[in-house]
Design a protein around this motif. Structure first.
Motif, PDB file in Angstrom:
ATOM      1  N   HIS A 400      28.765  48.135 -53.117  1.00  0.00           N
ATOM      2  CA  HIS A 400      28.390  48.262 -51.713  1.00  0.00           C
ATOM      3  C   HIS A 400      28.534  46.922 -50.991  1.00  0.00           C
ATOM      4  O   HIS A 400      28.968  46.875 -49.835  1.00  0.00           O
ATOM      5  CB  HIS A 400      26.959  48.781 -51.599  1.00  0.00           C
ATOM      6  N   THR A 401      28.204  45.843 -51.664  1.00  0.00           N
ATOM      7  CA  THR A 401      28.353  44.526 -51.054  1.00  0.00           C
ATOM      8  C   THR A 401      29.820  44.196 -50.820  1.00  0.00           C
ATOM      9  O   THR A 401      30.191  43.688 -49.755  1.00  0.00           O
ATOM     10  CB  THR A 401      27.699  43.451 -51.947  1.00  0.00           C
ATOM     11  N   MET A 402      30.670  44.495 -51.800  1.00  0.00           N
ATOM     12  CA  MET A 402      32.110  44.242 -51.642  1.00  0.00           C
ATOM     13  C   MET A 402      32.704  45.103 -50.536  1.00  0.00           C
ATOM     14  O   MET A 402      33.562  44.656 -49.764  1.00  0.00           O
ATOM     15  CB  MET A 402      32.839  44.497 -52.964  1.00  0.00           C
ATOM     16  N   TYR A 403      32.260  46.354 -50.450  1.00  0.00           N
ATOM     17  CA  TYR A 403      32.715  47.252 -49.388  1.00  0.00           C
ATOM     18  C   TYR A 403      32.339  46.694 -48.021  1.00  0.00           C
ATOM     19  O   TYR A 403      33.177  46.600 -47.117  1.00  0.00           O
ATOM     20  CB  TYR A 403      32.093  48.630 -49.604  1.00  0.00           C
ATOM     21  N   LEU A 404      31.079  46.284 -47.868  1.00  0.00           N
ATOM     22  CA  LEU A 404      30.630  45.730 -46.592  1.00  0.00           C
ATOM     23  C   LEU A 404      31.397  44.461 -46.249  1.00  0.00           C
ATOM     24  O   LEU A 404      31.828  44.277 -45.095  1.00  0.00           O
ATOM     25  CB  LEU A 404      29.132  45.435 -46.658  1.00  0.00           C
ATOM     26  N   ALA A 405      31.610  43.582 -47.218  1.00  0.00           N
ATOM     27  CA  ALA A 405      32.331  42.333 -46.966  1.00  0.00           C
ATOM     28  C   ALA A 405      33.773  42.600 -46.549  1.00  0.00           C
ATOM     29  O   ALA A 405      34.334  41.862 -45.723  1.00  0.00           O
ATOM     30  CB  ALA A 405      32.296  41.450 -48.207  1.00  0.00           C
ATOM     31  N   THR A 406      34.377  43.658 -47.081  1.00  0.00           N
ATOM     32  CA  THR A 406      35.756  43.998 -46.696  1.00  0.00           C
ATOM     33  C   THR A 406      35.804  44.562 -45.287  1.00  0.00           C
ATOM     34  O   THR A 406      36.689  44.224 -44.493  1.00  0.00           O
ATOM     35  CB  THR A 406      36.361  44.996 -47.693  1.00  0.00           C
ATOM     36  N   VAL A 407      34.852  45.428 -44.946  1.00  0.00           N
ATOM     37  CA  VAL A 407      34.751  45.935 -43.573  1.00  0.00           C
ATOM     38  C   VAL A 407      34.595  44.763 -42.608  1.00  0.00           C
ATOM     39  O   VAL A 407      35.259  44.700 -41.559  1.00  0.00           O
ATOM     40  CB  VAL A 407      33.576  46.917 -43.444  1.00  0.00           C
ATOM     41  N   GLN A 408      33.735  43.823 -42.954  1.00  0.00           N
ATOM     42  CA  GLN A 408      33.546  42.649 -42.104  1.00  0.00           C
ATOM     43  C   GLN A 408      34.834  41.832 -42.012  1.00  0.00           C
ATOM     44  O   GLN A 408      35.187  41.351 -40.923  1.00  0.00           O
ATOM     45  CB  GLN A 408      32.408  41.791 -42.660  1.00  0.00           C
ATOM     46  N   GLY A 409      35.539  41.681 -43.129  1.00  0.00           N
ATOM     47  CA  GLY A 409      36.791  40.927 -43.125  1.00  0.00           C
ATOM     48  C   GLY A 409      37.833  41.547 -42.219  1.00  0.00           C
ATOM     49  O   GLY A 409      38.579  40.835 -41.517  1.00  0.00           O
ATOM     50  N   LEU A 410      37.913  42.887 -42.203  1.00  0.00           N
ATOM     51  CA  LEU A 410      38.861  43.558 -41.311  1.00  0.00           C
ATOM     52  C   LEU A 410      38.513  43.278 -39.849  1.00  0.00           C
ATOM     53  O   LEU A 410      39.397  43.012 -39.022  1.00  0.00           O
ATOM     54  CB  LEU A 410      38.865  45.057 -41.586  1.00  0.00           C
ATOM     55  N   ALA A 411      37.224  43.338 -39.519  1.00  0.00           N
ATOM     56  CA  ALA A 411      36.798  43.073 -38.141  1.00  0.00           C
ATOM     57  C   ALA A 411      37.029  41.609 -37.764  1.00  0.00           C
ATOM     58  O   ALA A 411      37.457  41.304 -36.643  1.00  0.00           O
ATOM     59  CB  ALA A 411      35.322  43.440 -37.975  1.00  0.00           C
ATOM     60  N   LEU A 412      36.778  40.697 -38.682  1.00  0.00           N
ATOM     61  CA  LEU A 412      37.003  39.277 -38.411  1.00  0.00           C
ATOM     62  C   LEU A 412      38.486  38.989 -38.212  1.00  0.00           C
ATOM     63  O   LEU A 412      38.864  38.142 -37.395  1.00  0.00           O
ATOM     64  CB  LEU A 412      36.442  38.436 -39.563  1.00  0.00           C
ATOM     65  N   GLY A 413      39.358  39.717 -38.942  1.00  0.00           N
ATOM     66  CA  GLY A 413      40.799  39.565 -38.734  1.00  0.00           C
ATOM     67  C   GLY A 413      41.228  40.014 -37.352  1.00  0.00           C
ATOM     68  O   GLY A 413      42.104  39.401 -36.737  1.00  0.00           O
ATOM     69  N   VAL A 414      40.610  41.084 -36.849  1.00  0.00           N
ATOM     70  CA  VAL A 414      40.891  41.519 -35.478  1.00  0.00           C
ATOM     71  C   VAL A 414      40.459  40.445 -34.492  1.00  0.00           C
ATOM     72  O   VAL A 414      41.178  40.121 -33.537  1.00  0.00           O
ATOM     73  CB  VAL A 414      40.173  42.852 -35.165  1.00  0.00           C
ATOM     74  N   ARG A 415      39.289  39.854 -34.729  1.00  0.00           N
ATOM     75  CA  ARG A 415      38.833  38.801 -33.826  1.00  0.00           C
ATOM     76  C   ARG A 415      39.806  37.616 -33.823  1.00  0.00           C
ATOM     77  O   ARG A 415      40.038  37.006 -32.774  1.00  0.00           O
ATOM     78  CB  ARG A 415      37.434  38.324 -34.225  1.00  0.00           C
ATOM     79  N   LEU A 416      40.381  37.296 -34.963  1.00  0.00           N
ATOM     80  CA  LEU A 416      41.332  36.186 -35.027  1.00  0.00           C
ATOM     81  C   LEU A 416      42.526  36.457 -34.112  1.00  0.00           C
ATOM     82  O   LEU A 416      43.015  35.555 -33.422  1.00  0.00           O
ATOM     83  CB  LEU A 416      41.804  35.996 -36.473  1.00  0.00           C
ATOM     84  N   VAL A 417      42.991  37.720 -34.079  1.00  0.00           N
ATOM     85  CA  VAL A 417      44.087  38.094 -33.186  1.00  0.00           C
ATOM     86  C   VAL A 417      43.647  38.017 -31.727  1.00  0.00           C
ATOM     87  O   VAL A 417      44.365  37.515 -30.863  1.00  0.00           O
ATOM     88  CB  VAL A 417      44.607  39.506 -33.526  1.00  0.00           C
ATOM     89  N   ILE A 418      42.447  38.535 -31.434  1.00  0.00           N
ATOM     90  CA  ILE A 418      41.935  38.514 -30.063  1.00  0.00           C
ATOM     91  C   ILE A 418      41.822  37.078 -29.547  1.00  0.00           C
ATOM     92  O   ILE A 418      42.199  36.783 -28.404  1.00  0.00           O
ATOM     93  CB  ILE A 418      40.572  39.225 -29.986  1.00  0.00           C
ATOM     94  N   GLU A 419      41.320  36.185 -30.384  1.00  0.00           N
ATOM     95  CA  GLU A 419      41.188  34.780 -29.973  1.00  0.00           C
ATOM     96  C   GLU A 419      42.546  34.198 -29.596  1.00  0.00           C
ATOM     97  O   GLU A 419      42.667  33.442 -28.625  1.00  0.00           O
ATOM     98  CB  GLU A 419      40.559  33.968 -31.107  1.00  0.00           C
ATOM     99  N   LYS A 420      43.590  34.568 -30.363  1.00  0.00           N
ATOM    100  CA  LYS A 420      44.932  34.066 -30.075  1.00  0.00           C
ATOM    101  C   LYS A 420      45.443  34.626 -28.752  1.00  0.00           C
ATOM    102  O   LYS A 420      46.019  33.897 -27.932  1.00  0.00           O
ATOM    103  CB  LYS A 420      45.880  34.460 -31.224  1.00  0.00           C
ATOM    104  N   LEU A 421      45.222  35.899 -28.503  1.00  0.00           N
ATOM    105  CA  LEU A 421      45.657  36.517 -27.257  1.00  0.00           C
ATOM    106  C   LEU A 421      44.920  35.923 -26.058  1.00  0.00           C
ATOM    107  O   LEU A 421      45.532  35.614 -25.027  1.00  0.00           O
ATOM    108  CB  LEU A 421      45.435  38.030 -27.318  1.00  0.00           C
TER     109      LEU A 421
END
Length: 534
Positions: A400-421
């Protein structure tokens, strides 16, 4: 529903995704009346080689169209539209698809979007001095067509010499439906290096990247049309029989699947189109931003002129592995069982998504889920996923911890793109989202919290099919998609951003860790002096 010539009009939208072909029957408001889906096989004969079969794809398309139009008079189906993944199909002079597989005896005729066999060719193409690469974020990806074409020329010379036409899969579908070789401005702009404001195809670019035998352009396409225009002649007699429709039915110029989904999402968005970030989540994630003005965003595909809407520029970021990364990390954990669904994982974590204790259990576990390369903003196909915080714990709680950390990682990756835009002048008031991750309330809440933007999720329906049906309506009515966006807004649910101070601080810390991990991997490559060209 309205009537034309005393006949109720319906529109069929067909979406060919990575793992299935889907169709929807829609009315003039875009409301789905019937849906159908059939699976597609993905062949992986060699590492990084992903292929499909056109015969299976077309058979599935015919099946789902017949399913959704069952009981509806063919005279009431006024148009059909197609979207598909940006895969590659080559056909010979008789129109038969050609093999794209190195394996003898394989009849795999569709080189998939996710195929990364052309990484070396990508580096070669990106060494060219042409300005064409400026319009794909500074360099092509192995997911785009010029590197794949160069690989085919080098490795399958018989296929290359026999090829009479080269199609993006969405354009092959309209070719199969009509017999016409029209190409979509969406496909050729986003995946082939066609630059509208510079006159279209760049023959010097083709020569420079050793694709000079395409410089006559016949194989690439000389009739480039905007999505939603009507393909001349409509549905052919043969295709009409196979699909169970009327010959001459309007067929719309196609779109790539994520771009059709973007159209449907924009129709639901509460903000202007150029303040709406559209996310189409599935096996991969496409992050789509629109602007009235052109700018250059390194590492983000584009600027693409007219690829979604006329006279508007598109910027396309994304994650090559999104749903597929989440699936892989969860299923590879020792505690995983076949009965363990994402709904059960979410329930275990807790009912209250606003509880900081739910989120902060990953304080010492961090995931960068780029398991199949980074599409943006790094634009590095060799980049790989990373995990910090592994231990010997193989319990269900650890899963469950690994699942949550991966969900968070996907969202953080989106933020990285948004910051660039945002750094390059784009601004956003909302995120609109569809696809598999749109059904995951944990992901939606984390995404809203990480990006500090409200997330809008349309109520029900396959947005890609609905977008394709919108194109079909445009073709039948001879109008622009822009007009249909203004004609009505569909229902949607908001996921509000919850500015809980503890969570704001926590996710800012997680984002800093995420950026450090990305930078660290780049330093590892430099320290190891890896030569990826050999």
């Amino acid at each position: 529903m309205t009537q034309t010539d005393n006949t109720v009009c319906y529109y069929v939208g067909v979406d060919v995704g990575t793992g299935s072909a889907r169709a929807s029957l829609c009315d003039v408001t875009g409301r789905e009346l019937a849906t159908s889906s059939r699976p597609l096989t993905v062949y992986n004969p060699l590492p990084d080689h992903y292929e499909q079969r056109c015969t299976e794809i077309w058979g599935a398309v015919c099946g789902v169209v017949r399913d959704v139009t069952q009981g509806v008079g063919v005279e009431s189906v006024c148009g059909i539209g197609f979207d598909a993944t940006c895969s590659l199909v080559l056909v010979d002079s008789s129109g038969e698809p050609l093999s794209v597989s190195l394996s003898e005896g394989e009849n795999n005729t569709c080189l998939m979007w996710m195929d990364h066999r052309a990484e070396r060719e990508t580096e070669l193409v990106n060494q060219c001095k042409s300005c064409v690469t400026d319009y794909v974020g500074g360099g092509f990806s192995p997911e785009q067509q010029p590197p794949k074409l160069l690989w085919l020329k080098k490795n399958l010379p018989d296929t290359w010499s026999r090829a009479a036409h080269l199609f993006d899969l969405p354009d092959w579908l309209t070719y199969r439906a009509t017999g016409q070789t029209d190409r979509s401005l969406c496909s050729v702009t986003c995946k082939w290096g066609y630059v509208l404001e510079r006159g279209g195809w760049d023959k010097e670019f083709l020569r420079e990247v050793n694709l000079e035998d395409l410089a006559e352009l016949e194989k690439l396409g000389t009739c480039i049309c905007s999505p939603g225009e009507s393909v001349s002649g409509g549905l052919s007699d043969q295709a009409a029989t196979e699909l169970g429709l009327r010959p001459g039915t309007s067929v719309a110029v196609s779109m790539i699947d994520a771009h059709a989904g973007t159209l449907a999402l924009l129709r639901c968005a509460p903000s202007p189109v150029c303040e709406t970030l559209c996310i189409i989540s599935g096996t991969s994630t496409c992050i789509m931003a629109l602007s009235h003005t052109k700018t250059w965003v390194p590492g983000v595909w584009g600027p693409y002129q007219g690829a979604v809407l006329p006279d508007i520029w598109l910027y396309e970021g994304g994650q090559t592995a999104a749903g597929s990364a989440l699936d892989h990390i969860v299923r590879s954990h020792p505690a995983h069982t076949a009965e363990l669904t994402y709904s059960k994982l979410n329930s275990y974590l807790g009912a209250s998504l606003t509880d900081p204790a739910l989120h902060t259990r990953t304080r010492d576990v961090h995931v960068v889920p780029d398991l199949h390369g980074n599409r943006s903003p790094l634009a590095l196909p060799w980049f790989r996923g990373m995990v910090s915080g592994l231990d010997l714990n193989s319990s269900l709680d650890n899963l469950h911890t690994m699942y949550l950390a991966t969900v968070q990682g996907l969202a953080l990756g989106v933020r990285l793109v948004i910051e660039k835009l945002k750094k390059h002048g784009l601004k956003f008031s909302y995120i609109t989202l569809c696809g598999g991750l749109a059904d995951n309330p944990l992901y939606l809440h984390v995404l809203a919290t990480v990006t500090k933007l409200p997330v809008v999720v349309p109520r029900g329906g396959n947005m890609m099919c609905i977008g394709a049906a919108l194109l079909a309506q445009c073709a039948a009515e001879n109008c622009s998609p822009t007009e249909k966006l203004e004609s009505g807004k569909g229902g949607a649910d908001n996921v509000s951003y919850c500015p809980i101070p503890e969570l704001v601080k926590f996710y800012q810390q997680k984002f800093e860790v995420y950026r450090h991990m990305v930078d660290d991997q780049l330093q590892y490559r430099e320290l190891m002096k890896l030569d990826r060209s050999s």
